[in-house]
Design a protein around this motif. Structure first.
Motif, PDB file in Angstrom:
ATOM      1  N   VAL A 305       0.696  -1.037   0.008  1.00  0.00           N
ATOM      2  CA  VAL A 305      -0.171  -0.065  -0.019  1.00  0.00           C
ATOM      3  C   VAL A 305       0.977   1.265  -0.034  1.00  0.00           C
ATOM      4  O   VAL A 305       1.692   1.533   1.033  1.00  0.00           O
ATOM      5  CB  VAL A 305      -1.044   0.123   1.253  1.00  0.00           C
ATOM      6  CG1 VAL A 305      -1.779   1.283   1.233  1.00  0.00           C
ATOM      7  CG2 VAL A 305      -1.743  -1.368   1.080  1.00  0.00           C
ATOM      8  N   SER A 306       0.870   1.941  -1.135  1.00  0.00           N
ATOM      9  CA  SER A 306       1.985   3.201  -1.324  1.00  0.00           C
ATOM     10  C   SER A 306       1.055   4.404  -1.756  1.00  0.00           C
ATOM     11  O   SER A 306       0.282   4.388  -2.388  1.00  0.00           O
ATOM     12  CB  SER A 306       2.905   2.658  -2.240  1.00  0.00           C
ATOM     13  OG  SER A 306       3.874   1.576  -1.919  1.00  0.00           O
ATOM     14  N   THR A 307       1.909   5.517  -1.374  1.00  0.00           N
ATOM     15  CA  THR A 307       1.272   6.704  -1.964  1.00  0.00           C
ATOM     16  C   THR A 307       2.260   6.765  -3.405  1.00  0.00           C
ATOM     17  O   THR A 307       3.393   6.331  -3.351  1.00  0.00           O
ATOM     18  CB  THR A 307       1.552   7.985  -1.275  1.00  0.00           C
ATOM     19  OG1 THR A 307       3.002   7.889  -0.848  1.00  0.00           O
ATOM     20  CG2 THR A 307       0.747   7.873   0.069  1.00  0.00           C
ATOM     21  N   VAL A 308       1.683   7.339  -4.398  1.00  0.00           N
ATOM     22  CA  VAL A 308       2.212   7.309  -5.742  1.00  0.00           C
ATOM     23  C   VAL A 308       2.063   8.795  -6.303  1.00  0.00           C
ATOM     24  O   VAL A 308       1.006   9.332  -6.259  1.00  0.00           O
ATOM     25  CB  VAL A 308       1.913   6.390  -6.735  1.00  0.00           C
ATOM     26  CG1 VAL A 308       0.616   6.391  -7.050  1.00  0.00           C
ATOM     27  CG2 VAL A 308       2.892   6.304  -7.812  1.00  0.00           C
ATOM     28  N   SER A 309       3.236   9.335  -6.961  1.00  0.00           N
ATOM     29  CA  SER A 309       3.094  10.589  -7.913  1.00  0.00           C
ATOM     30  C   SER A 309       3.900  10.092  -8.815  1.00  0.00           C
ATOM     31  O   SER A 309       4.812   9.541  -8.927  1.00  0.00           O
ATOM     32  CB  SER A 309       3.366  11.737  -7.074  1.00  0.00           C
ATOM     33  OG  SER A 309       4.950  11.577  -6.299  1.00  0.00           O
ATOM     34  N   SER A 310       3.691  11.140  -9.831  1.00  0.00           N
ATOM     35  CA  SER A 310       4.617  11.034 -11.228  1.00  0.00           C
ATOM     36  C   SER A 310       4.646  12.131 -11.843  1.00  0.00           C
ATOM     37  O   SER A 310       3.756  13.270 -11.494  1.00  0.00           O
ATOM     38  CB  SER A 310       3.583   9.950 -12.216  1.00  0.00           C
ATOM     39  OG  SER A 310       2.348  10.488 -12.651  1.00  0.00           O
TER      40      SER A 310
END
Length: 397
Positions: A305-310
């Motif tokens: 379970v991760s926070t993700v941004s790009s």
């Protein structure tokens, strides 16, 4: 993704033994095999349909994992909400879009078609630290000049420590020896063939390739003296043809917890063996998923379970290396003269027929047709031989 790294290392290990122990060709087979379930899932804070992969381990000679069909896959949160998944294109996709939110616990449950039940530990979303910028700068590393791509994120409160990165790079390909006609072999019989130059009906000069990262890229910010993140994601030599024209990279940054970071770090040790005879021999890597029916059963994989941004950036080769010659092309685009005749000697009509029929060579010059042609490797005259002529939806010139 995780299974891919393990199987790549096992493949290299087996190839190594084949090369060092055999003098005659040998078709390698698996001597021992342990069937095990492989479960891979990363759910994020992005509102979208999440995915879960469920496979079985496979023998060397099978050349690919076996998809676990008809499994019952669900994710539940600590508020009692349940998110069911449905089978689609060799993966399991959530029926509805959802996102992981701070403060809630999430647990994955997989029940296979034969009634075996697997559950993950309860995981929470780590603090977020969005990716702020991706930069591309000309530099020299290990005496190689090129472009270094770095991911940058400020973290003044030092709220996040463990990071994982993935990227997807896309680039324009221009076939250097493309011409508007292509050679087609035709004739009433095998012994009465001729080459006809016909107009191309689809784009074959300009293509676009897309490659995804395969290396496990990790950062433990606790080992640095800075609160901010400045991570080298990718280095591309200025002799690499993928930068010859226009290039774009999409970098994804995952903020992880300690358990997930350690799992990927150990997986990296296994997959990054370096040498075929490396001491980092593959073995069982325990994740956070266990069997309810048999606690001793080996279960491969991890529920993350991760926070993700790009972020995505574009650049042209000429922007970073103005006035410099382009990198060498993908292959050597040499020109080979062919006499189109039969009867031996310097006659090479059968060879040209074979090259054209098998899409190995392209005709570059037909000024002396039908007696002679100049040919070049197919990659030099038709970029669709290894790339796609479809413009990606995100592409910007």
């Amino acid at each position: 993704m995780k299974t891919k790294f393990v199987t790549q290392f096992v493949f290299l290990l087996l190839i190594g033994f084949g090369l060092t122990n055999c003098t005659d060709p040998y078709k390698m087979k698996t001597d021992t095999f342990e069937d095990a379930v492989v479960i891979e899932a990363t759910i994020t804070n992005i509102l979208e349909k999440q995915t879960v992969k469920v496979f079985r381990t496979y023998r060397f000679e099978d050349f690919g994992p076996v998809f676990e069909e008809n499994a019952d896959v669900t994710i539940t949160d600590s508020d009692g909400n349940e998110y069911p998944f449905a089978e689609s294109n060799r993966t399991y996709t959530s029926v509805n879009a959802f996102q992981a939110v701070p403060g809630k616990q999430y647990q994955l449950t997989v029940i296979t078609s034969d009634g075996k039940k697997y559950v993950s530990t309860k995981e929470i979303l780590p603090p977020d630290n969005p990716l702020e910028d991706v930069t591309a700068n000309v530099t020299t590393i290990d005496n190689i000049r090129g472009v270094e791509i770095r991911a940058k994120s400020p973290d003044p409160n030092n709220a996040s420590q463990f990071y994982r990165y993935e990227y997807e790079e896309s680039y324009k390909v221009i076939a250097p020896r493309w011409i508007h006609l292509r050679g087609v072999v035709s004739g009433p019989s095998l012994y009465d063939l001729k080459v006809t130059m016909v107009p191309r009906t689809e784009e074959a000069r300009i293509c676009y390739s897309i490659d995804k990262s395969t290396e496990i890229l990790l950062l433990d910010k606790g080992k640095t003296i800075e609160n901010s993140v400045d991570f080298p994601v990718r280095f591309i030599s200025n002799q690499n043809y993928i930068m010859s024209h226009r290039y774009t990279i999409l970098v994804r940054q995952y903020v992880q917890n300690l358990h997930a970071y350690n799992y990927y770090k150990n997986l990296k040790k296994i997959s990054d063996g370096g040498s075929i005879l490396s001491p980092n021999q593959p073995g069982y890597l325990r994740g956070n998923i266990t069997s309810v029916n048999n606690p001793n059963e080996k279960v491969i994989g991890f529920f993350d379970v991760s926070t993700v941004s790009s972020k995505r950036i574009y650049f042209n080769y000429a922007d970073l290396f103005p006035g410099e010659p382009l990198p060498p092309y993908k292959v050597d685009c040499r020109i080979i003269p062919i006499l189109y005749c039969y009867g031996g000697g310097l006659c090479n009509a059968p060879a040209l027929n074979s090259y054209l029929n098998n899409n190995l060579m392209a005709i570059y010059n037909y000024a002396q047709a039908p007696d002679a042609y100049d040919i070049t490797p197919i990659e030099c005259g038709d970029c669709t031989s290894f790339s796609s002529n479809i413009i990606p939806p995100f592409w910007i010139e």
